[in-house]
Design a protein around this motif. Sequence first.
Motif, PDB file in Angstrom:
ATOM      1  N   GLN A   1       0.816  -1.223   0.000  1.00  0.00           N
ATOM      2  CA  GLN A   1       0.000   0.000   0.000  1.00  0.00           C
ATOM      3  C   GLN A   1       0.851   1.275   0.000  1.00  0.00           C
ATOM      4  OE1 GLN A   1      -0.194  -2.501   2.217  1.00  0.00           O
ATOM      5  NE2 GLN A   1      -0.441  -1.768   4.306  1.00  0.00           N
TER       6      GLN A   1
ATOM      7  N   PRO B   1      -0.042   2.738  -6.036  1.00  0.00           N
ATOM      8  CA  PRO B   1      -1.151   3.690  -5.925  1.00  0.00           C
ATOM      9  C   PRO B   1      -2.503   2.964  -5.917  1.00  0.00           C
ATOM     10  CG  PRO B   1       0.378   4.344  -7.667  1.00  0.00           C
ATOM     11  CD  PRO B   1       0.764   2.966  -7.221  1.00  0.00           C
ATOM     12  N   ASN B   2      -3.385   3.382  -5.029  1.00  0.00           N
ATOM     13  CA  ASN B   2      -4.729   2.800  -4.903  1.00  0.00           C
ATOM     14  C   ASN B   2      -4.693   1.289  -4.740  1.00  0.00           C
ATOM     15  OD1 ASN B   2      -5.877   5.414  -5.350  1.00  0.00           O
ATOM     16  ND2 ASN B   2      -5.487   5.114  -7.536  1.00  0.00           N
ATOM     17  N   HIS B   3      -3.745   0.801  -3.959  1.00  0.00           N
ATOM     18  CA  HIS B   3      -3.593  -0.645  -3.754  1.00  0.00           C
ATOM     19  C   HIS B   3      -4.853  -1.239  -3.141  1.00  0.00           C
ATOM     20  CE1 HIS B   3      -2.465  -4.206  -1.303  1.00  0.00           C
ATOM     21  NE2 HIS B   3      -1.895  -4.535  -2.444  1.00  0.00           N
ATOM     22  N   ASN B   4      -5.395  -2.251  -3.804  1.00  0.00           N
ATOM     23  CA  ASN B   4      -6.539  -2.990  -3.286  1.00  0.00           C
ATOM     24  C   ASN B   4      -5.990  -4.211  -2.555  1.00  0.00           C
ATOM     25  OD1 ASN B   4      -8.713  -4.711  -2.867  1.00  0.00           O
ATOM     26  ND2 ASN B   4      -9.649  -4.277  -4.841  1.00  0.00           N
TER      27      ASN B   4
ATOM     28  N   THR C   1      -5.951  -7.564  -4.221  1.00  0.00           N
ATOM     29  CA  THR C   1      -5.082  -7.818  -5.371  1.00  0.00           C
ATOM     30  C   THR C   1      -3.977  -8.769  -4.942  1.00  0.00           C
ATOM     31  OG1 THR C   1      -5.519  -5.638  -6.282  1.00  0.00           O
ATOM     32  CG2 THR C   1      -3.532  -6.747  -7.052  1.00  0.00           C
TER      33      THR C   1
END
Length: 158
Positions: free
Chosen positions: A89, A93-96, A99
């Motif tokens: 994270q 960027p914008n780590h889900n 994923t």
Amino acid sequence: MKIIVMFLSLCIVSIHGYAQEKKVPELDSNFTAIIVTDIDVSSTWYTEILGYDVVDKREITEIGLKQSNLKRGNAHIELIELDSALLPQEVIPNHNPKTKLIGLFKIGFLVSEFDRFIDHINKNKVKLHGNIVTDKATGKRMVIIMDPDHNRIQIFEN
């Protein structure tokens, strides 16, 4: 004709010998190394939740490394805290969190007293990843638990 038979025999023996050399030598599992964010928290978790014993600890401050070696029976876990380690994270960027990243996905253990282990993790408020499921082929139950750094550990009924 004798020459052809001898030639073919030598070829077969050579191929057979070559095939035997390609067999992978016997391997035994030795250890798993896991990078963690807090060596003390993780060492405590692996000892209290999975029953490992701390064999030794070391710190090399000049390279920002802390290490804790744990053992339970023949199974070894090496916990490593590195100043240079990155959290997904922090760098994506914008780590889900759902994923999947390339690399180690989970480790697994067999437990002979599955219900007793479930009671143990429930009493210790261990985070589950999903629910207890039963394998249709074997009839055995399994569950995935999460360590303090959200590494997946799958527990299989033996």
